[in-house]
Write an enzyme that holds these catalytic residues in place. Structure first.
Site, short mmCIF file in Angstrom:
data_model
loop_
_atom_site.label_atom_id
_atom_site.label_comp_id
_atom_site.label_asym_id
_atom_site.label_seq_id
_atom_site.Cartn_x
_atom_site.Cartn_y
_atom_site.Cartn_z
CE LYS A 193 -3.94 0.37 2.23
NZ LYS A 193 -5.06 0.38 3.03
CD GLU A 231 -19.64 -5.08 8.08
OE1 GLU A 231 -18.78 -4.06 7.72
OE2 GLU A 231 -19.70 -6.07 7.49
NE ARG A 239 -21.82 -5.90 3.46
CZ ARG A 239 -20.65 -6.31 2.69
NH1 ARG A 239 -19.80 -6.90 3.52
NH2 ARG A 239 -20.40 -5.98 1.36
#
Length: 629
Positions: free
Chosen positions: A277, A364, A392
């Site tokens: 990243k 979640e 979700r």
């Protein structure tokens, strides 16, 4: 003219020589850095995926071949290569390019994505649709190591392995996930095994072993396990994928070579690449968390641009500090988040009380039931999850928490209009999906001071609770040193009125106070109520107000359907109340600055005042609830 400027669409990219691709990668990174430094946005992931993006569009015949990206954080380079260079400076700006993927923005955006772990499911659906239509295009899903931890990704992997259709999943591993074999040996074996001869030989050996009576199946299992001893892909092999990698995700020449070989293979294939990243920007490489989604900054120094006037503390900071304070006085309190510790402000809890902090990853549904299990055993879990992501976990909220009346506290960060992240992240449905569940208390603070009292209140109750609050700085009010428990289901009159009352909830309380001042300039006495609770509603207060005036205006930063205004209408059904609801219409709201979006949907003080005045003059539709005889 640079190479990037010559590329109007991926077909232009495919005309380049391979030795030009590293130069193109540098130009893409420079353009991303230049733009994000001036506008803000997602930086680290897009820098890290640059070579992969180039290789995919170089090898595959997009848009006929489908590339499905997970989440969209890593797609700025993709936008630059697919005909959007001239608009790239408008990214995340009002009426500009989305920071995520949108099907109506480009034919190269094959699937809209702002939530994680959707790519493999969507790509598999496209691959099966291709088969149904007797077509032959390729389908590729790109998934980060974070997104593949989500349960939906594993459900899709299992289904893809079972179906067996041609599908390529690229695992973009930017956190050293199962990647300890990067190097010459891994690269050599990947190159060898992606060639047609090696795959043909493997197939022949498999057929031979299957012919051996009694022991053939066992020998085949052992042979497969011997193969994956050389690779970190045993799990994917067992799910029915051919696994290749790890491959250096910043060696664009090698990526092109491997992808050229892999696209000829049949069945489900997983290619594991390793990237970093922030690649190409030293500060982002060293601190990928800070540089995941920075605001404006100076590219040379890395110094973030600060506002001329320091804003009040953010809701997230006040929440994190309050939770730590409460947890230090109550050892039962634990904190749960779903891969968003910095975003939710729970990174402070992680630092102060690490043994009681649980980051479950992008999961979640699991987070909710995990919390429910803790609550069963007397622990007091506080789950800090973005409002839009908790959607979700609705089934788990209802079945695992509400039905069993377990005292889990849900803190819904980024409720309301979040700004530049747009419709995938606007948290405008949470009143509707939480207030319909029995046994839940649902509340929203007017400001950061009330937030800390509501957190204290929620933890004092032996029942499920939801607290929703917005993204960004608070109202700048003083913070009480001593926390108190608020009376459940009770609102408070902030300003008495005679002609009309503005019934405000959460982030709309302070704008309504300003709107009332504007209304009174027109000679109309206007009151303001901080309702605090959507469930249970303060029906006694509503009826008290109705005795003073039938004109009641509900104001909420939430969709009108099923929200706070709907709850008030339900409560006053059969009365003579005249109700006017102000909120977000039945449509998805695009990205842009928070204050601009609020004004667009009628939630600025000026627009609230205007709508209320028109209601009182009979110029706007309103709902009159007649008494039932």
């Amino acid at each position: 003219m640079g190479i990037l400027e010559q590329i109007k669409e991926p077909s232009d990219l495919r005309q380049l020589k391979r030795d030009q691709l590293p130069i193109l990668a540098r130009e893409i990174r420079d353009r991303i850095l230049e733009t994000v430094s001036k506008k803000g946005g997602h930086l680290g992931s897009s820098l890290g995926a640059t070579e992969l993006t180039i290789a995919l569009h170089y090898v595959f015949n997009t848009p006929s071949d489908k590339i499905v990206w997970d989440t969209g954080h890593q797609t700025y380079g993709h936008k630059l290569l697919t005909g959007r260079q001239d608009r790239f400076d408008s990214i995340r700006q009002l009426n500009g390019l989305s920071g995520f993927l949108k099907r109506d923005e480009s034919p190269y955006d094959t699937f809209g994505a702002g939530h994680a772990s959707t790519a493999i499911s969507a790509a598999l659906g496209m691959a099966v649709a291709r088969d149904q239509k007797k077509e032959s295009n390729r389908v590729v899903a790109i998934v980060s190591d974070g997104c593949i931890t989500g349960g939906m990704s594993f459900e899709a992997l299992q289904n893809a392995g079972h179906i067996g259709t041609d599908l390529l999943v690229v695992l973009n591993d930017n956190e050293m996930f199962i990647s300890n074999r990067v190097g010459a040996l891994g690269a050599f074996l990947t190159k060898l095994l992606t060639g047609g001869l090696a795959k043909k030989l493997e197939h022949e050996v498999e057929k031979f072993l299957k012919r051996i009576q009694f022991y053939g199946a066992g020998m085949l299992r052992v042979a497969k396990r011997m193969r994956v001893l050389l690779f970190p892909g045993m799990l994917f092999e067992e799910l029915g994928f051919s696994y290749f990698g790890p491959v250096d995700g910043h060696d664009v020449d090698r990526l092109v070579e491997v992808l050229e070989n892999i696209k000829l293979l049949k069945g489900p294939v997983l290619l594991h690449i390793v990237t970093k990243k922030g690649k190409g920007y030293d500060l982002a490489e060293k601190d990928p968390i800070t540089w995941h989604g920075p605001g404006k900054f100076d590219v040379q120094t890395g110094v973030m641009v600060k506002p001329s006037v320091a804003p009040p503390p953010a809701y997230q900071k006040v929440f994190g500090q309050t939770l730590v304070k409460l947890a230090k006085s109550d050892p039962r309190v634990v904190c749960i988040t779903a891969a968003m510790p910095e975003g939710t402000g729970t990174d402070l809890f992680r630092k102060e009380l690490p043994s009681r902090f649980f980051d479950v990853g992008l999961a979640e549904e699991h987070a909710v039931t995990f919390a429910a299990g803790m609550a069963c055993e007397g622990v007091r879990p506080v789950a800090a999850i973005y409002s839009t992501f908790l959607q979700r976990g609705f089934d788990q909220m209802e079945h695992d928490v509400g039905l069993q009346k377990l005292p889990v506290v849900f803190c819904l960060d980024r409720s309301g209009l979040v700004g530049e992240d747009g419709p995938t992240h606007h948290g405008v449905f949470d009143f509707a999906y939480s207030r319909i569940i029995p046994n839940f208390v649902v509340m929203a603070p007017a400001d950061e001071n009330e937030l800390q009292h509501m957190l204290k209140t929620a933890l004092s109750q032996n029942m499920p609770a939801v607290i929703r609050y917005p993204r960004g700085p608070g109202e700048g009010v003083a913070l009480d040193a001593d926390l108190r428990v608020l009376p459940i289901g009770r609102g408070v009159i902030l300003k008495p009125g005679q002609e009309v009352y503005l019934l405000a909830i959460g982030s709309m309380v302070h704008p309504c106070l300003k709107a009332a001042a504007l209304i009174e300039k027109e000679g109309i006495p206007c009151g303001v109520v901080n309702m605090r609770f959507v469930k249970p509603l303060d029906t006694a207060l509503l009826n008290q107000l109705r005795q003073q005036t039938p004109n009641l205006v509900t104001v909420e930063e939430h969709v009108l359907s099923g929200g706070f205004g709907s709850a008030v209408m339900e409560a006053l059904e059969g009365t003579d109340a005249r109700i006017h609801r102000i909120g977000i219409p039945d449509k998805f709201i695009e990205h842009g600055p928070q204050n601009v979006l609020r004004d667009m949907v009628g939630l600025s003080p000026e627009k609230i005042a205007q709508s209320t005045l028109e209601f009182l003059k009979g110029k706007t539709p309103r709902i009159t609830l007649q008494a039932v005889n």
